[in-house]
Design a protein around this motif. Structure first.
Motif, PDB file in Angstrom:
ATOM      1  N   GLU A   1       0.816  -1.211   0.000  1.00  0.00           N
ATOM      2  CA  GLU A   1       0.000   0.000   0.000  1.00  0.00           C
ATOM      3  C   GLU A   1       0.852   1.264   0.000  1.00  0.00           C
ATOM      4  O   GLU A   1       1.874   1.332   0.683  1.00  0.00           O
TER       5      GLU A   1
ATOM      6  N   GLU B   1       0.305   5.841  -0.312  1.00  0.00           N
ATOM      7  CA  GLU B   1      -0.634   6.955  -0.320  1.00  0.00           C
ATOM      8  C   GLU B   1      -0.248   7.882  -1.465  1.00  0.00           C
ATOM      9  O   GLU B   1       0.913   8.285  -1.581  1.00  0.00           O
TER      10      GLU B   1
ATOM     11  N   LYS C   1      -5.305   6.197  -0.479  1.00  0.00           N
ATOM     12  CA  LYS C   1      -4.362   5.087  -0.364  1.00  0.00           C
ATOM     13  C   LYS C   1      -4.747   4.044  -1.391  1.00  0.00           C
ATOM     14  O   LYS C   1      -5.924   3.808  -1.647  1.00  0.00           O
TER      15      LYS C   1
ATOM     16  N   SER D   1       6.676   6.009  -3.736  1.00  0.00           N
ATOM     17  CA  SER D   1       6.188   6.667  -2.518  1.00  0.00           C
ATOM     18  C   SER D   1       6.699   8.072  -2.366  1.00  0.00           C
ATOM     19  O   SER D   1       7.635   8.516  -2.877  1.00  0.00           O
TER      20      SER D   1
END
Length: 73
Positions: free
Chosen positions: A4, A6, A51, A73
């Motif tokens: 995951e 964001e 996310k 990221s």
């Protein structure tokens, strides 16, 4: 494999798209509502401020996947 991240801003969206286009394998992003090819710049804008999980084929080495996600990221 999945991990995951964001998605915060336009610069990050452009970086995700560039990295996905350079990858020799398919890269997908998904949320509970959307699943899209990370090479779709327009689609990535639907994920701004959310996310999402990065997904690649199981044939990709874990170290290559981790490097990719770190750069995204």
């Amino acid at each position: 494999m999945l991990k995951e991240i964001e998605i915060k801003d336009q610069a990050q969206i452009e970086r995700i798209n560039r990295l996905a286009c350079q990858a020799p394998y398919e890269v997908w992003l998904f949320t509970k509502d959307i699943m899209l090819d990370a090479r779709s710049l327009l689609g990535l804008f639907a994920l701004m401020g959310r996310k999402a999980s990065v997904v690649v084929e199981d044939t990709v080495s874990p170290s290559a996947f981790n490097r990719l996600v770190t750069k995204m990221s």
